[in-house]
Write a protein that holds these residues in place. Structure first.
Motif, PDB file in Angstrom:
ATOM      1  N   VAL A  93     -16.050 -34.699   6.289  1.00  0.00           N
ATOM      2  CA  VAL A  93     -16.797 -33.763   7.265  1.00  0.00           C
ATOM      3  C   VAL A  93     -18.426 -34.207   7.364  1.00  0.00           C
ATOM      4  CG1 VAL A  93     -17.747 -31.354   7.911  1.00  0.00           C
ATOM      5  CG2 VAL A  93     -15.417 -31.764   6.862  1.00  0.00           C
ATOM      6  N   ALA A  94     -19.053 -34.570   5.995  1.00  0.00           N
ATOM      7  CA  ALA A  94     -20.143 -35.261   5.916  1.00  0.00           C
ATOM      8  C   ALA A  94     -20.571 -36.312   6.627  1.00  0.00           C
ATOM      9  CB  ALA A  94     -20.823 -35.124   4.466  1.00  0.00           C
ATOM     10  N   ILE A  95     -19.607 -37.225   6.823  1.00  0.00           N
ATOM     11  CA  ILE A  95     -19.633 -38.442   7.298  1.00  0.00           C
ATOM     12  C   ILE A  95     -19.323 -38.600   8.826  1.00  0.00           C
ATOM     13  CG2 ILE A  95     -19.082 -40.962   7.308  1.00  0.00           C
ATOM     14  CD1 ILE A  95     -19.107 -40.779   4.237  1.00  0.00           C
ATOM     15  N   CYS A  96     -18.252 -37.903   9.109  1.00  0.00           N
ATOM     16  CA  CYS A  96     -17.428 -37.807  10.365  1.00  0.00           C
ATOM     17  C   CYS A  96     -18.074 -36.668  11.388  1.00  0.00           C
ATOM     18  CB  CYS A  96     -16.116 -37.728  10.199  1.00  0.00           C
ATOM     19  SG  CYS A  96     -15.278 -39.204   9.369  1.00  0.00           S
ATOM     20  N   LYS A  97     -18.503 -35.769  10.845  1.00  0.00           N
ATOM     21  CA  LYS A  97     -18.754 -34.572  11.648  1.00  0.00           C
ATOM     22  C   LYS A  97     -20.204 -34.045  10.854  1.00  0.00           C
ATOM     23  CE  LYS A  97     -14.390 -33.370  13.178  1.00  0.00           C
ATOM     24  NZ  LYS A  97     -13.313 -32.353  13.382  1.00  0.00           N
ATOM     25  N   PRO A  98     -21.289 -34.873  10.744  1.00  0.00           N
ATOM     26  CA  PRO A  98     -22.445 -34.251  10.181  1.00  0.00           C
ATOM     27  C   PRO A  98     -23.121 -33.082  10.956  1.00  0.00           C
ATOM     28  CG  PRO A  98     -22.939 -36.394  11.326  1.00  0.00           C
ATOM     29  CD  PRO A  98     -21.307 -35.999  11.410  1.00  0.00           C
ATOM     30  N   LEU A  99     -22.952 -33.121  12.183  1.00  0.00           N
ATOM     31  CA  LEU A  99     -23.632 -32.158  12.887  1.00  0.00           C
ATOM     32  C   LEU A  99     -22.968 -30.524  12.685  1.00  0.00           C
ATOM     33  CD1 LEU A  99     -24.513 -33.915  16.325  1.00  0.00           C
ATOM     34  CD2 LEU A  99     -26.085 -33.488  14.412  1.00  0.00           C
ATOM     35  N   HIS A 100     -21.771 -30.657  12.218  1.00  0.00           N
ATOM     36  CA  HIS A 100     -21.092 -29.522  12.163  1.00  0.00           C
ATOM     37  C   HIS A 100     -20.791 -29.325  10.684  1.00  0.00           C
ATOM     38  CE1 HIS A 100     -19.932 -29.294  16.214  1.00  0.00           C
ATOM     39  NE2 HIS A 100     -19.546 -30.587  16.234  1.00  0.00           N
ATOM     40  N   TYR A 101     -21.444 -30.092   9.591  1.00  0.00           N
ATOM     41  CA  TYR A 101     -21.200 -29.803   8.443  1.00  0.00           C
ATOM     42  C   TYR A 101     -21.810 -28.443   7.826  1.00  0.00           C
ATOM     43  CZ  TYR A 101     -21.376 -31.017   3.341  1.00  0.00           C
ATOM     44  OH  TYR A 101     -21.016 -31.082   2.189  1.00  0.00           O
ATOM     45  N   GLY A 102     -22.828 -27.974   8.402  1.00  0.00           N
ATOM     46  CA  GLY A 102     -23.310 -26.542   7.973  1.00  0.00           C
ATOM     47  C   GLY A 102     -22.287 -25.563   8.236  1.00  0.00           C
ATOM     48  N   THR A 103     -21.754 -25.778   9.642  1.00  0.00           N
ATOM     49  CA  THR A 103     -20.863 -24.764  10.137  1.00  0.00           C
ATOM     50  C   THR A 103     -19.551 -24.661   9.209  1.00  0.00           C
ATOM     51  OG1 THR A 103     -21.936 -24.994  12.181  1.00  0.00           O
ATOM     52  CG2 THR A 103     -19.667 -23.875  12.019  1.00  0.00           C
ATOM     53  N   LEU A 104     -18.925 -25.859   9.072  1.00  0.00           N
ATOM     54  CA  LEU A 104     -17.654 -26.002   8.458  1.00  0.00           C
ATOM     55  C   LEU A 104     -17.654 -25.648   7.103  1.00  0.00           C
ATOM     56  CD1 LEU A 104     -16.244 -29.091  10.443  1.00  0.00           C
ATOM     57  CD2 LEU A 104     -15.621 -26.784  10.690  1.00  0.00           C
ATOM     58  N   LEU A 105     -18.524 -25.803   6.347  1.00  0.00           N
ATOM     59  CA  LEU A 105     -18.900 -25.941   4.997  1.00  0.00           C
ATOM     60  C   LEU A 105     -20.155 -24.959   4.545  1.00  0.00           C
ATOM     61  CD1 LEU A 105     -17.918 -29.238   3.761  1.00  0.00           C
ATOM     62  CD2 LEU A 105     -16.731 -27.577   3.216  1.00  0.00           C
ATOM     63  N   GLY A 106     -19.856 -23.617   5.145  1.00  0.00           N
ATOM     64  CA  GLY A 106     -20.845 -22.709   4.542  1.00  0.00           C
ATOM     65  C   GLY A 106     -20.576 -22.375   3.121  1.00  0.00           C
ATOM     66  N   SER A 107     -21.713 -21.424   2.535  1.00  0.00           N
ATOM     67  CA  SER A 107     -21.582 -20.910   1.226  1.00  0.00           C
ATOM     68  C   SER A 107     -20.208 -20.139   0.681  1.00  0.00           C
ATOM     69  CB  SER A 107     -22.869 -20.309   0.741  1.00  0.00           C
ATOM     70  OG  SER A 107     -22.937 -19.100   1.790  1.00  0.00           O
ATOM     71  N   ARG A 108     -19.892 -19.617   1.677  1.00  0.00           N
ATOM     72  CA  ARG A 108     -18.420 -18.814   1.613  1.00  0.00           C
ATOM     73  C   ARG A 108     -17.459 -19.706   1.484  1.00  0.00           C
ATOM     74  NH1 ARG A 108     -17.567 -13.177   5.013  1.00  0.00           N
ATOM     75  NH2 ARG A 108     -19.712 -12.861   3.752  1.00  0.00           N
ATOM     76  N   ALA A 109     -17.428 -20.785   2.120  1.00  0.00           N
ATOM     77  CA  ALA A 109     -16.142 -21.743   2.406  1.00  0.00           C
ATOM     78  C   ALA A 109     -16.190 -22.490   1.070  1.00  0.00           C
ATOM     79  CB  ALA A 109     -16.244 -22.745   3.451  1.00  0.00           C
ATOM     80  N   TRP A 110     -17.659 -22.716   0.515  1.00  0.00           N
ATOM     81  CA  TRP A 110     -17.475 -23.556  -0.690  1.00  0.00           C
ATOM     82  C   TRP A 110     -16.529 -22.817  -1.980  1.00  0.00           C
ATOM     83  CZ3 TRP A 110     -23.327 -24.225  -2.042  1.00  0.00           C
ATOM     84  CH2 TRP A 110     -23.912 -24.649  -0.719  1.00  0.00           C
ATOM     85  N   VAL A 111     -17.020 -21.280  -1.896  1.00  0.00           N
ATOM     86  CA  VAL A 111     -16.550 -20.482  -3.087  1.00  0.00           C
ATOM     87  C   VAL A 111     -14.942 -20.344  -2.830  1.00  0.00           C
ATOM     88  CG1 VAL A 111     -16.739 -18.239  -4.266  1.00  0.00           C
ATOM     89  CG2 VAL A 111     -18.822 -19.206  -3.369  1.00  0.00           C
ATOM     90  N   HIS A 112     -14.685 -20.294  -1.650  1.00  0.00           N
ATOM     91  CA  HIS A 112     -13.038 -20.047  -1.213  1.00  0.00           C
ATOM     92  C   HIS A 112     -12.270 -21.189  -1.685  1.00  0.00           C
ATOM     93  CE1 HIS A 112     -13.895 -16.710   1.807  1.00  0.00           C
ATOM     94  NE2 HIS A 112     -13.978 -16.194   0.333  1.00  0.00           N
ATOM     95  N   MET A 113     -12.796 -22.526  -1.282  1.00  0.00           N
ATOM     96  CA  MET A 113     -12.079 -23.687  -1.581  1.00  0.00           C
ATOM     97  C   MET A 113     -12.298 -23.813  -3.069  1.00  0.00           C
ATOM     98  SD  MET A 113     -13.003 -26.488   1.437  1.00  0.00           S
ATOM     99  CE  MET A 113     -14.758 -26.126   1.461  1.00  0.00           C
ATOM    100  N   ALA A 114     -13.375 -23.827  -3.900  1.00  0.00           N
ATOM    101  CA  ALA A 114     -13.188 -23.897  -5.296  1.00  0.00           C
ATOM    102  C   ALA A 114     -12.441 -23.053  -6.155  1.00  0.00           C
ATOM    103  CB  ALA A 114     -14.681 -23.780  -5.913  1.00  0.00           C
ATOM    104  N   ALA A 115     -12.147 -21.669  -5.487  1.00  0.00           N
ATOM    105  CA  ALA A 115     -11.259 -20.687  -6.124  1.00  0.00           C
ATOM    106  C   ALA A 115      -9.925 -21.145  -5.905  1.00  0.00           C
ATOM    107  CB  ALA A 115     -11.745 -19.315  -5.409  1.00  0.00           C
ATOM    108  N   ALA A 116      -9.611 -21.693  -4.588  1.00  0.00           N
ATOM    109  CA  ALA A 116      -8.089 -22.131  -4.304  1.00  0.00           C
ATOM    110  C   ALA A 116      -7.891 -23.368  -5.260  1.00  0.00           C
ATOM    111  CB  ALA A 116      -8.222 -22.760  -2.949  1.00  0.00           C
ATOM    112  N   ALA A 117      -8.705 -24.031  -5.571  1.00  0.00           N
ATOM    113  CA  ALA A 117      -8.433 -25.084  -6.519  1.00  0.00           C
ATOM    114  C   ALA A 117      -8.175 -24.692  -8.052  1.00  0.00           C
ATOM    115  CB  ALA A 117     -10.044 -26.200  -6.573  1.00  0.00           C
ATOM    116  N   TRP A 118      -8.808 -23.624  -8.412  1.00  0.00           N
ATOM    117  CA  TRP A 118      -8.673 -23.098  -9.848  1.00  0.00           C
ATOM    118  C   TRP A 118      -7.272 -22.295  -9.786  1.00  0.00           C
ATOM    119  CZ3 TRP A 118     -11.566 -23.392 -14.184  1.00  0.00           C
ATOM    120  CH2 TRP A 118     -12.886 -23.933 -14.302  1.00  0.00           C
ATOM    121  N   GLY A 119      -7.137 -21.515  -8.773  1.00  0.00           N
ATOM    122  CA  GLY A 119      -6.064 -20.714  -8.619  1.00  0.00           C
ATOM    123  C   GLY A 119      -4.852 -21.489  -8.493  1.00  0.00           C
TER     124      GLY A 119
END
Length: 325
Positions: free
Chosen positions: A122-148
Motif C-alpha cells: 500500500v505504501a508504494i503502490c497506493k501512497p495517496l490512500h495509505y493514511g485511509t487504508l492504514l489508520g491507527s485503528r487498522a494497525w491495532v486490528h491487524m496486529a491483534a489478528a496476528a497475535w490471535g
C-alpha cells in the motif's frame, strides 16, 4: 493412554557430546541471547518513545521485536541450561509449554510478516490512500489478528499433539520440543489426527506465502515505473529488509518440515532448526535498523541519552561523596 501418563520427561538432542563443546554452545547462545535482548529492546524503547516513529511500519516493527524476544526466549534458555548442567532432560509440562509458546510466537510472526508485506504494498503502490487504508485503528486490528492467529494455531496444535498416545520412548531428536519429533513418538494409527492439522496449517501458510509473493510482484512493478533512480532506491530499501527476513524464515522452515525422509538426519535437523528459530530473531533488528535512517537516529538518540544520564549520575554521586568527606 497409560503410556502417556507414564512419561514424566523428554530427552532433547544435545548440541555436543564433549564438555568443552557444551560450554562453547552455552557461551555462544548466551551471546546471541544478550544481543537479541539488547537490539530488540532498543527498537521497542525507541519506537515507543520517539514521536517520529509512530507510523504503521514502526508499529508492526515493535510487535515483531516483541515476537522475536518471545521466540528466542522459548527455546534458547533451556538449551543453554542443558549444556551448562550436562543434561538432556525437559519435563513433560515444560515440553508442552515450550511447544505451545514456540508455535504461538512463530505463527504470529509469520502472520505479522504477511501483514507487513501488505503495508509495504500500500505504501508504494497506493501512497495517496495509505493514511485511509492504514489508520491507527487498522494497525491495532491487524496486529491483534496476528497475535490471535498465533494463539489459536498454538492451542490447536499443542492440544492435538499431546492428546495422542506416546509409546515409542521419550527421546525427541531436536534441541527443543517440536511437533514432528513428538509425533514420531506417537503410536496412534489415525493419520488424520496426526497429520490433518499439520496439512491444514501448511495450506494456510501457503496461502499467506502466495499473498506475500503477489504483494511483492505489485511492489516491484510499481518500483520499476518510478522515473528517478533515487526514488527506486528508496522504495527498494523499504522492502529488502522485510523480504530478506521473510525468505530466511520461510525457506529454512519449509525445507525442515517438507524435506524427504531419505535426507533427514539429527545434525541436519539441528542446523535447520537453528536457522529458523534462532537466527531470524538475531538478524531482524539488524535487517531493519540498517535500512531505516529514522530508526537508527532514534536508537542513537536513546543510547546517547542513557550514556549522558549515567555519566551525570556518576559525577553527581562522586561530588556527593567528596562533600561527605
Amino acid at each position: 493412554m497409560s503410556n502417556v501418563n507414564s512419561i514424566t520427561h523428554f530427552l532433547l538432542l544435545p548440541f555436543a557430546d564433549t564438555r568443552e563443546l557444551q560450554l562453547c554452545h552455552f557461551w555462544l547462545f548466551l551471546g546471541i541471547s544478550l544481543a537479541v535482548l539488547l537490539d530488540n529492546g532498543l527498537i521497542i524503547t525507541s519506537t515507543a518513545c520517539d514521536q517520529h516513529l509512530h507510523t504503521p511500519m514502526d508499529f508492526f516493527l515493535l510487535n515483531l521485536s516483541l515476537l522475536d524476544l518471545g521466540c528466542i526466549s522459548t527455546t534458547v534458555p533451556k538449551s543453554m541450561a542443558n549444556s551448562l548442567w550436562d543434561t538432556r532432560v525437559i519435563s513433560y509440562t515444560g515440553c508442552v509449554a515450550q511447544l505451545f509458546f514456540f508455535l504461538f510466537f512463530i505463527a504470529a510472526e509469520y502472520s505479522l510478516l504477511t501483514i507487513m508485506s501488505y503495508d509495504r504494498c500500500v505504501a508504494i503502490c497506493k501512497p495517496l490512500h495509505y493514511g485511509t487504508l492504514l489508520g491507527s485503528r487498522a494497525w491495532v486490528h491487524m496486529a491483534a489478528a496476528a497475535w490471535g492467529t498465533g494463539f489459536i494455531n498454538a492451542l490447536l496444535h499443542t492440544a492435538n499433539t499431546f492428546s495422542l498416545p506416546l509409546c515409542r520412548g521419550n527421546v525427541a531428536e531436536q534441541f527443543f520440543c517440536e511437533i514432528p519429533h513428538i509425533l514420531k513418538l506417537s503410536c496412534s494409527h489415525s493419520y488424520f489426527r496426526k497429520f490433518g492439522l499439520l496439512v491444514l496449517s501448511y495450506f494456510l501458510g501457503l496461502g499467506c506465502f502466495v499473498f506475500i509473493v503477489g504483494s511483492y510482484v505489485q511492489i516491484f512493478r510499481a518500483v520499476l515505473r518510478i522515473p528517478s533512480a533515487q526514488g527506486r532506491h528508496k522504495a527498494f530499501s523499504m522492502c529488502l529488509p522485510h523480504l530478506a527476513v521473510l525468505s530466511m524464515l520461510v525457506t529454512t522452515a519449509a525445507f525442515a518440515y517438507l524435506k524427504p525422509p531419505s535426507i533427514s538426519s539429527p545434525s541436519l535437523d539441528l542446523v535447520l532448526s537453528v536457522l529458523y528459530s534462532v537466527v531470524p530473531p538475531a538478524v531482524n533488528p539488524l535487517m531493519y535498523s540498517l535500512r531505516n535512517q529514522e530508526l537508527k537516529d532514534a536508537v542513537r538518540k536513546l543510547v546517547t541519552g542513557c550514556v549522558s544520564a549515567a555519566i551525570h549520575c556518576l559525577l553527581s554521586s562522586a561530588k556527593g561523596s567528596q562533600c561527605m568527606s
